[in-house]
Design an enzyme around this catalytic site. Structure first.
Site, PDB file in Angstrom:
ATOM      1  N   ASP A  23       6.149   2.433   5.329  1.00 64.47           N
ATOM      2  CA  ASP A  23       5.383   1.811   4.012  1.00 64.47           C
ATOM      3  C   ASP A  23       4.316   0.900   4.530  1.00 64.47           C
ATOM      4  OD1 ASP A  23       4.811   0.794   1.457  1.00 64.47           O
ATOM      5  OD2 ASP A  23       6.234  -0.954   2.068  1.00 64.47           O
ATOM      6  N   ASP A  25       2.250  -2.267   2.728  1.00 66.36           N
ATOM      7  CA  ASP A  25       2.448  -3.586   1.957  1.00 66.36           C
ATOM      8  C   ASP A  25       3.873  -4.185   2.288  1.00 66.36           C
ATOM      9  OD1 ASP A  25      -0.436  -4.727   0.981  1.00 66.36           O
ATOM     10  OD2 ASP A  25      -0.094  -2.454   0.353  1.00 66.36           O
ATOM     11  N   ASP A 181      10.224  -1.812   2.515  1.00 66.63           N
ATOM     12  CA  ASP A 181      10.892  -3.103   2.163  1.00 66.63           C
ATOM     13  C   ASP A 181      11.360  -3.413   0.662  1.00 66.63           C
ATOM     14  OD1 ASP A 181       7.898  -2.994   1.181  1.00 66.63           O
ATOM     15  OD2 ASP A 181       8.277  -4.620   0.571  1.00 66.63           O
TER      16      ASP A 181
END
Length: 237
Positions: A23, A25, A181
């Protein structure tokens, strides 16, 4: 080989991993904390609205439409989302250069490259956004495969972004590891059939994640044993 590592390797199967899909961001760079601070400031200044982390974190890794719907329900007059986004982006640009790579990411990426593991990005953000940051940090060449919101009809938690990434990498789901995240991102990876390592940041740390995700504290805890098969680890199949 340590007992704990042997158990993990058996648990996640004997297929050699060929790629790690990150991922962007909040995972490579913690933009999420910056976004939360800016959203909070502008919503308070312009609309007198107190945004909580609990509400903000629900849209991390996806789109913010649901968040704005929630905010509009509390306002006398719905906000102009275009103006709001312009204000947010303008303020973000003032701190962009201050953002740093998450601790241990670069070392992990280097280790993976040394092991001839393919690297890719799968993100709900736009391609321009992703490539802009990767260029800024000299990382664009690390990621020959970038799948963004521009490439799919539905972003995370829908698995489409990961499915496209697998297709472009030319591998199957069990040959990849995802690094996320957020809850939305991890659900996308898991739904695509990919084993997901979850490294929360300050914004997402309070979330409860899916039991199929492998939660770790930081990139320093990246489990390289997942890249190996049972035979290579000396474990009889």
């Amino acid at each position: 080989m340590k007992t704990e590592e042997r158990v993990r390797t058996r648990k996640w199967g004997s297929v050699v991993k060929k790629a790690v899909i990150f991922d962007f961001d909040g995972t490579i760079i913690d933009t999420e904390s910056a976004w939360f601070d800016i959203y909070t400031e502008i919503l308070k200044e312009q609309h007198g609205f107190n945004l909580t982390l609990e509400e903000f974190v629900k849209v991390v890794g996806s789109t913010d439409g649901a968040l704005f719907d929630f905010i509009d329900e509390s306002l006398d007059v719905p906000m102009d989302r275009t103006i709001f986004h312009d204000q947010v982006n303008s303020r973000f640009e003032t701190i962009r250069e201050q953002l740093a790579l998450r601790d241990g990411f670069l070392e992990t990426a280097e280790q993976l490259k040394k092991r001839n593991i393919k690297l890719a990005v799968a993100s709900s953000s736009s391609r321009n956004w992703i490539e802009g940051f990767l260029t800024q940090y000299g990382l664009l060449e690390y990621f020959p495969i970038i799948v963004s919101a521009d490439d799919v009809d539905e972003v995370k938690p829908h698995p489409a972004i990961y499915q496209v990434a697998l297709n472009q990498l030319g591998i199957t789901a069990d040959e990849a590891i995802a690094v996320e995240d957020s809850y939305n991102g991890s659900i996308a990876a898991i739904s695509a059939g990919i084993h997901c390592l979850i490294i929360p940041n300050d914004v997402t740390r309070s979330l409860t994640f899916h039991e199929k995700g492998q939660l770790i504290e930081s990139f320093a805890d990246f489990d390289y044993s997942l890249l190996e098969n049972e035979q290579e680890d000396g474990i009889a199949k």
